[in-house]
Design a protein around this motif. Structure first.
Motif, PDB file in Angstrom:
ATOM      1  N   VAL A  89       0.828  -1.209   0.000  1.00 44.17           N
ATOM      2  CA  VAL A  89       0.000   0.000   0.000  1.00 44.17           C
ATOM      3  C   VAL A  89       0.861   1.256   0.000  1.00 44.17           C
ATOM      4  N   ALA A  90       0.260   2.344  -0.496  1.00 49.01           N
ATOM      5  CA  ALA A  90       0.854   3.663  -0.357  1.00 49.01           C
ATOM      6  C   ALA A  90       0.289   4.297   0.903  1.00 49.01           C
ATOM      7  N   ILE A  91       1.164   4.873   1.705  1.00 48.61           N
ATOM      8  CA  ILE A  91       0.723   5.581   2.905  1.00 48.61           C
ATOM      9  C   ILE A  91       0.589   7.064   2.546  1.00 48.61           C
ATOM     10  N   LEU A  92      -0.609   7.589   2.718  1.00 52.86           N
ATOM     11  CA  LEU A  92      -0.893   8.970   2.329  1.00 52.86           C
ATOM     12  C   LEU A  92      -0.856   9.900   3.534  1.00 52.86           C
ATOM     13  N   ASP A  93      -0.747  11.170   3.237  1.00 50.49           N
ATOM     14  CA  ASP A  93      -0.743  12.183   4.288  1.00 50.49           C
ATOM     15  C   ASP A  93      -2.173  12.639   4.579  1.00 50.49           C
ATOM     16  N   LYS A  94      -2.661  12.246   5.753  1.00 46.42           N
ATOM     17  CA  LYS A  94      -4.052  12.544   6.127  1.00 46.42           C
ATOM     18  C   LYS A  94      -4.330  14.039   6.120  1.00 46.42           C
ATOM     19  N   LYS A  95      -3.400  14.800   6.659  1.00 48.41           N
ATOM     20  CA  LYS A  95      -3.652  16.249   6.776  1.00 48.41           C
ATOM     21  C   LYS A  95      -3.751  16.888   5.408  1.00 48.41           C
ATOM     22  N   MET A  96      -2.882  16.481   4.480  1.00 49.45           N
ATOM     23  CA  MET A  96      -2.922  17.073   3.149  1.00 49.45           C
ATOM     24  C   MET A  96      -4.192  16.682   2.410  1.00 49.45           C
ATOM     25  N   LEU A  97      -4.804  15.577   2.822  1.00 55.00           N
ATOM     26  CA  LEU A  97      -6.045  15.148   2.184  1.00 55.00           C
ATOM     27  C   LEU A  97      -7.261  15.572   2.999  1.00 55.00           C
ATOM     28  N   ASN A  98      -7.035  16.537   3.869  1.00 52.89           N
ATOM     29  CA  ASN A  98      -8.129  17.159   4.604  1.00 52.89           C
ATOM     30  C   ASN A  98      -8.838  16.218   5.578  1.00 52.89           C
ATOM     31  N   ARG A  99      -8.052  15.356   6.209  1.00 59.28           N
ATOM     32  CA  ARG A  99      -8.578  14.532   7.300  1.00 59.28           C
ATOM     33  C   ARG A  99      -7.635  14.687   8.490  1.00 59.28           C
ATOM     34  N   PRO A 100      -7.565  15.903   9.057  1.00 60.62           N
ATOM     35  CA  PRO A 100      -6.566  16.179  10.092  1.00 60.62           C
ATOM     36  C   PRO A 100      -6.928  15.655  11.479  1.00 60.62           C
ATOM     37  N   VAL A 101      -8.197  15.291  11.660  1.00 61.86           N
ATOM     38  CA  VAL A 101      -8.640  14.901  13.006  1.00 61.86           C
ATOM     39  C   VAL A 101      -8.712  13.381  13.139  1.00 61.86           C
ATOM     40  N   THR A 102      -8.013  12.848  14.114  1.00 53.83           N
ATOM     41  CA  THR A 102      -8.118  11.423  14.435  1.00 53.83           C
ATOM     42  C   THR A 102      -8.797  11.281  15.783  1.00 53.83           C
ATOM     43  N   ALA A 103      -9.865  10.518  15.789  1.00 50.49           N
ATOM     44  CA  ALA A 103     -10.580  10.270  17.039  1.00 50.49           C
ATOM     45  C   ALA A 103     -10.490   8.796  17.397  1.00 50.49           C
ATOM     46  N   ILE A 104     -10.456   8.545  18.676  1.00 50.33           N
ATOM     47  CA  ILE A 104     -10.513   7.179  19.188  1.00 50.33           C
ATOM     48  C   ILE A 104     -11.822   7.046  19.949  1.00 50.33           C
ATOM     49  N   CYS A 105     -12.592   6.035  19.629  1.00 53.37           N
ATOM     50  CA  CYS A 105     -13.843   5.779  20.341  1.00 53.37           C
ATOM     51  C   CYS A 105     -13.742   4.474  21.087  1.00 53.37           C
ATOM     52  N   MET A 106     -14.162   4.510  22.341  1.00 53.35           N
ATOM     53  CA  MET A 106     -14.275   3.286  23.103  1.00 53.35           C
ATOM     54  C   MET A 106     -15.761   3.035  23.278  1.00 53.35           C
ATOM     55  N   VAL A 107     -16.197   1.881  22.810  1.00 50.35           N
ATOM     56  CA  VAL A 107     -17.623   1.577  22.807  1.00 50.35           C
ATOM     57  C   VAL A 107     -17.906   0.357  23.674  1.00 50.35           C
ATOM     58  N   SER A 108     -18.902   0.473  24.518  1.00 52.82           N
ATOM     59  CA  SER A 108     -19.399  -0.705  25.238  1.00 52.82           C
ATOM     60  C   SER A 108     -20.808  -0.997  24.786  1.00 52.82           C
ATOM     61  N   LEU A 109     -21.096  -2.269  24.561  1.00 50.72           N
ATOM     62  CA  LEU A 109     -22.430  -2.661  24.125  1.00 50.72           C
ATOM     63  C   LEU A 109     -23.339  -2.846  25.334  1.00 50.72           C
ATOM     64  N   ARG A 110     -24.620  -2.739  25.060  1.00 51.16           N
ATOM     65  CA  ARG A 110     -25.601  -2.965  26.119  1.00 51.16           C
ATOM     66  C   ARG A 110     -25.841  -4.458  26.283  1.00 51.16           C
ATOM     67  N   TYR A 111     -25.998  -5.145  25.124  1.00 54.46           N
ATOM     68  CA  TYR A 111     -26.261  -6.589  25.166  1.00 54.46           C
ATOM     69  C   TYR A 111     -25.109  -7.312  24.487  1.00 54.46           C
ATOM     70  N   HIS A 112     -24.745  -8.455  25.000  1.00 56.84           N
ATOM     71  CA  HIS A 112     -23.546  -9.127  24.509  1.00 56.84           C
ATOM     72  C   HIS A 112     -23.807 -10.494  23.908  1.00 56.84           C
ATOM     73  N   ASN A 113     -25.007 -10.721  23.427  1.00 59.28           N
ATOM     74  CA  ASN A 113     -25.280 -11.988  22.737  1.00 59.28           C
ATOM     75  C   ASN A 113     -24.458 -12.021  21.454  1.00 59.28           C
ATOM     76  N   GLU A 114     -24.252 -13.221  20.953  1.00 54.79           N
ATOM     77  CA  GLU A 114     -23.447 -13.374  19.736  1.00 54.79           C
ATOM     78  C   GLU A 114     -24.025 -12.575  18.581  1.00 54.79           C
ATOM     79  N   GLY A 115     -25.318 -12.652  18.401  1.00 54.50           N
ATOM     80  CA  GLY A 115     -25.974 -11.945  17.314  1.00 54.50           C
ATOM     81  C   GLY A 115     -25.768 -10.445  17.371  1.00 54.50           C
ATOM     82  N   PHE A 116     -25.848  -9.893  18.560  1.00 54.86           N
ATOM     83  CA  PHE A 116     -25.677  -8.455  18.722  1.00 54.86           C
ATOM     84  C   PHE A 116     -24.267  -8.027  18.347  1.00 54.86           C
TER      85      PHE A 116
END
Lengths: 153, 153
Positions: free
Chosen positions: A54-81
Motif C-alpha cells: 500500500v501507499a501511505i498517504l498524508d491525512k492532513k494534506m487530504l483534509n482529514r486532520p482529526v483522528t478520534a478514538i472511540c471506546m464503545v461498550s455494548l448494552r447486550y452481549h449476545n453473539e448476534g448483537f
DNA sequence: CGTGAAATGATTCTGAT
DNA sequence: ATCAGAATCATTTCACG
C-alpha cells in the motif's frame, strides 16, 4: 514447518519499511543476485507473510486532520448483537480500525475526519443509528508521537 | 492552492489500496496513457501526498499474535516531562503507534507481542522503567474487526 | 539454493499537439 | 496536460553449478 530463514526475515524487514526497493537493491544489500530475492518474495507473498502493498498517504494534506478514538461498550452481549455491530461498523467509511477488545470496553475504533464538527455529525447521524451501544467515550489525537505499519520481529 | 483534481484523487485511492498496480493499469482504468499517470504520481510523491510505500505483513505468521492497547496517564505534565516520555516510548520496538491524546488519558499505545507473558515482561522491564507514568490501563485485542491503512476522501 | 544471461514488460524521457 | 514512441531499467524465466 520452519519456513523462514534469516534471509527471508531480512527481506520482510526491508519491504515493510520500503516496498519500492527493487529486488536488485535488496539483492545487493543481502549479497545475493536478483533471482533468489525475487523467488523468495514471491514465496512470501504466496504463503501469506506479505498480505499486500500500500501507499501511505498524508491525512492532513487530504483534509482529514482529526483522528478520534472511540471506546464503545455494548448494552447486550449476545453473539448476534456482536456480529450485527461489527457488520454495521464495517460500513462506516470513516472508521479505519475496529477491534473487539478484552478489558473495560468492548470495541475500540480509530476514525479519521475533517474536523470536530464532522465528528459530532458522525456520532449523531451514524454511530447513534447503531443500536445496542451502551457507553461511548471519545478521545482525540493531539499529536502522533509514533505511527508505523512495520512490526518488530 | 487547489492542487489536486479528480484524477489525482483517483490515483491516490488506487495506490493506498494496492501500491503494486502498474501505471499502465491505472492509466487504463482512468482512460489515460502511462505518461500522465506517471507524472502525476511523481508529483504526488514530491508534494508529500504520498508519504511512502510499504508491505503489510501478517503479524500472526510472524509470531506477533497479541495486540495490546495501553492507555497511559502521566503524573506530571510539564513540557519537559512530556517530551521525555515521548522520546522513551519511541525507543520501544514493540510500540507500533503512540498518540498524545485529549481526553481522560494522556497517551495511547498500540503494541504487538508474542504472547501475554511477553506483555507482562514488557510492562515490567520497559514501561515501568519510564518514570512519570501515573495510571496504566491495558486492553487486549480479541478480534480485528476492521483494519486498513487507507483513508476515505 | 545459488548464479548469470536472456526475454519480457514497466518505467521514464523526448518531442509534438 | 496529454499522447505515442523510444530508451532505459526492473522483473521474470530458465539453463546450469
Amino acid at each position: 514447518m520452519e519456513l523462514l530463514d534469516e534471509t527471508d526475515l531480512k527481506i520482510l524487514r526491508i519491504l515493510q519499511n520500503d516496498a519500492k526497493k527493487t529486488t536488485k537493491d535488496i539483492a545487493k544489500q543481502l549479497h545475493l543476485t536478483a533471482s533468489p530475492v525475487y523467488e523468495r518474495i514471491r514465496r512470501l507473498e504466496k504463503k501469506g507473510y506479505i498480505k499486500h502493498y500500500v501507499a501511505i498517504l498524508d491525512k492532513k494534506m487530504l483534509n482529514r486532520p482529526v483522528t478520534a478514538i472511540c471506546m464503545v461498550s455494548l448494552r447486550y452481549h449476545n453473539e448476534g448483537f456482536i456480529d450485527t455491530f461489527e457488520q454495521q461498523i464495517k460500513e462506516l467509511v470513516e472508521v479505519q480500525e475496529c477491534y473487539h477488545m478484552a478489558g473495560k470496553v468492548d470495541f475500540f475504533l480509530k476514525i479519521h475526519l475533517e474536523g470536530l464538527e464532522e465528528y459530532h455529525e458522525f456520532v449523531r447521524s451514524k454511530l447513534s443509528k447503531i443500536h445496542n451501544i451502551g457507553v461511548l467515550e471519545s478521545y482525540f489525537v493531539l499529536k502522533e508521537v509514533h505511527n508505523t505499519t512495520a512490526i518488530d520481529f
